[in-house]
Design a protein around this motif. Structure first.
Motif, PDB file in Angstrom:
ATOM      1  N   ARG A  58      61.283  35.120  55.335  1.00 13.19           N
ATOM      2  CA  ARG A  58      62.547  34.548  55.802  1.00 13.19           C
ATOM      3  C   ARG A  58      63.694  35.109  54.992  1.00 13.19           C
ATOM      4  N   ASN A  59      64.594  35.829  55.649  1.00 16.39           N
ATOM      5  CA  ASN A  59      65.832  36.278  55.029  1.00 16.39           C
ATOM      6  C   ASN A  59      66.962  35.365  55.478  1.00 16.39           C
ATOM      7  N   HIS A  60      68.168  35.644  55.010  1.00 13.70           N
ATOM      8  CA  HIS A  60      69.282  34.742  55.316  1.00 13.70           C
ATOM      9  C   HIS A  60      69.589  34.715  56.808  1.00 13.70           C
ATOM     10  N   ARG A  61      69.639  35.869  57.443  1.00 17.07           N
ATOM     11  CA  ARG A  61      70.006  35.923  58.861  1.00 17.07           C
ATOM     12  C   ARG A  61      68.916  36.557  59.745  1.00 17.07           C
ATOM     13  N   SER A  62      67.781  36.868  59.166  1.00 19.89           N
ATOM     14  CA  SER A  62      66.730  37.513  59.952  1.00 19.89           C
ATOM     15  C   SER A  62      65.367  37.178  59.362  1.00 19.89           C
ATOM     16  N   VAL A  63      64.340  37.545  60.103  1.00 17.97           N
ATOM     17  CA  VAL A  63      62.976  37.359  59.616  1.00 17.97           C
ATOM     18  C   VAL A  63      62.226  38.672  59.810  1.00 17.97           C
ATOM     19  N   ALA A  64      61.187  38.879  58.998  1.00 16.26           N
ATOM     20  CA  ALA A  64      60.346  40.063  59.103  1.00 16.26           C
ATOM     21  C   ALA A  64      58.896  39.624  58.971  1.00 16.26           C
ATOM     22  N   LEU A  65      58.028  40.324  59.636  1.00 15.86           N
ATOM     23  CA  LEU A  65      56.611  39.978  59.604  1.00 15.86           C
ATOM     24  C   LEU A  65      55.984  40.370  58.278  1.00 15.86           C
ATOM     25  N   THR A  66      55.129  39.510  57.793  1.00 14.55           N
ATOM     26  CA  THR A  66      54.273  39.871  56.671  1.00 14.55           C
ATOM     27  C   THR A  66      53.109  40.719  57.202  1.00 14.55           C
TER      28      THR A  66
END
Length: 308
Positions: A58-66
Motif C-alpha cells: 500500500r502506497n499513499h495513492r496507489s497499490v502494487a502487488l507483492t
C-alpha cells in the motif's frame, strides 16, 4: 466438493482482488464494481487473512502487488477468463444457432444469397454468420462449420468435405470494356488490373493466387502494370470491379450470381485452375449435430449446382 470449498479462498474476495490487481488501484476497482473503496479494502484484507500473506504494497495513492499477490493474480486472471469463455459458449449453445464462418467475399457473394432458401426449408435452424478474412480454428473458437480454401490447417475433430474447385478468371463490368473485345491474355498487360494487397493473404495459410500467378499459367511474359488500386479485402475488390474500376481475378463459381445477372462478365475465357478447392469444415464436437448436418447437406448441393 466440501474439501474444495474449504481449500478455496472466499470467491467474492477473489473477484474484487482481480479488479484491484488488474487496475492497480482500490479506488478504480471500487468504481468498476460499483462498491465503496472501503468494501474493496475489506475484501482484500479478508483474502490476505485467509492466505496468511500480504497481497499488496500500500502506497499513499496507489497499490502494487507483492510476489504472492502477483502469483495469485496470474492464477485468478486465467481461471476467471476460462469461466467467462465457457459461459459465453454455453449461452451461445443455448441459443441453438449454428455458427458458420467464411471469408468476407464468400459470405457476401455466395453464402448469404443462399441462406434464405435454406431457412425456408429448415425454419427451426437459426444461423450465426462469421465473415472473417483469416483462418478460423473451429474447435478453439466454438464454430460449427466453416468454408475454407484448401483442406489443411484444421486440427483433429474437424471433418473436411469438398464443396467446389477454385478456378480464377479475369472479370470486369460490362461498362468497363465499352464495347471492346479482349482475345489474348497478353492484352491484359495494358489494362487497369485490380490487385489484392499482400496484407490480404497474411491471415491465411493459402498460397497467393494473384495476377502474377495467372500470367504465369498463361505463359505471358512481361512487366505487370503498376497497381493503381489494391485492396486488402477481396469483397471490396469485387465491388470495385462491379463498379467498373478495372479487371479483377475472381472465381466464377463463387460469383455466379453476379455473372448470371450481368453485373460481371468474363473479360477473357482463360481460366486458372489453382489445384485447390473450397471445402466445408465441420466441427465434429458441435452441440448441434442435426442442424449442422442439415446445413452441410444443403451447402454441398448448392456447391455442386454452382459447378455443374
Amino acid at each position: 466438493m466440501e474439501r474444495l470449498r474449504r481449500r478455496l479462498p472466499p470467491l467474492t474476495a477473489l473477484v474484487v482482488f482481480e479488479a484491484a490487481a488488474r487496475l492497480q488501484s482500490f479506488t478504480l476497482a471500487a468504481q468498476e464494481m460499483c462498491i465503496t473503496q472501503a468494501a474493496v479494502s475489506r475484501q482484500v484484507r479478508l483474502l490476505e487473512g485467509h492466505l496468511g500473506n500480504p497481497l499488496f504494497i500500500r502506497n499513499h495513492r496507489s497499490v502494487a502487488l507483492t510476489t504472492a499477490g502477483q502469483r495469485l493474480f496470474e492464477a485468478v486472471d486465467e481461471s476467471l477468463e476460462r469461466i467467462a469463455q465457457a459461459s459465453t459458449e454455453i449461452r451461445s449453445d443455448a441459443s441453438g444457432a449454428v455458427t458458420i464462418a467464411a471469408t468476407v467475399c464468400m459470405a457476401t457473394y455466395w453464402l448469404m444469397p443462399r441462406l434464405d432458401a435454406f431457412q425456408q426449408q429448415h425454419p427451426q435452424v437459426a444461423l450465426r454468420l462469421f465473415a472473417l478474412d483469416r483462418e478460423v480454428d473451429l474447435r478453439a473458437e466454438n464454430v460449427d462449420m466453416a468454408i475454407t480454401c484448401g483442406n489443411e490447417g484444421q486440427r483433429h475433430g474437424v471433418r473436411m468435405s469438398h464443396l467446389m474447385d477454385e478456378v480464377l478468371v479475369p472479370l470486369c463490368s460490362p461498362g468497363y470494356l465499352q464495347g471492346r473485345t479482349l482475345s489474348e491474355p497478353q492484352q491484359l498487360l495494358g489494362e487497369r488490373l485490380l490487385n489484392l494487397d499482400r496484407e490480404h493473404w497474411r491471415g491465411f495459410n493459402w498460397a497467393v493466387a494473384d495476377w502474377g500467378a495467372w500470367f504465369d499459367q498463361m505463359n505471358v511474359r512481361g512487366v505487370l502494370p503498376p497497381a493503381r488500386l489494391a485492396f486488402n479485402n477481396h469483397a471490396q475488390q469485387i465491388q470495385a470491379t462491379v463498379d467498373g474500376r478495372g479487371i479483377a481475378l475472381g472465381s466464377p463459381h463463387m460469383l455466379a450470381d453476379l455473372l448470371v445477372d450481368g453485373r460481371l462478365v468474363e473479360a477473357l475465357p482463360q481460366r486458372y485452375a489453382t489445384r485447390r478447392g473450397y471445402y466445408l469444415a465441420v466441427n465434429e464436437h458441435s452441440s448441434r449435430p442435426r442442424a449442422v448436418a442439415a446445413l452441410h447437406t444443403w451447402l454441398q448441393g448448392e456447391g455442386h449446382a454452382a459447378t455443374a
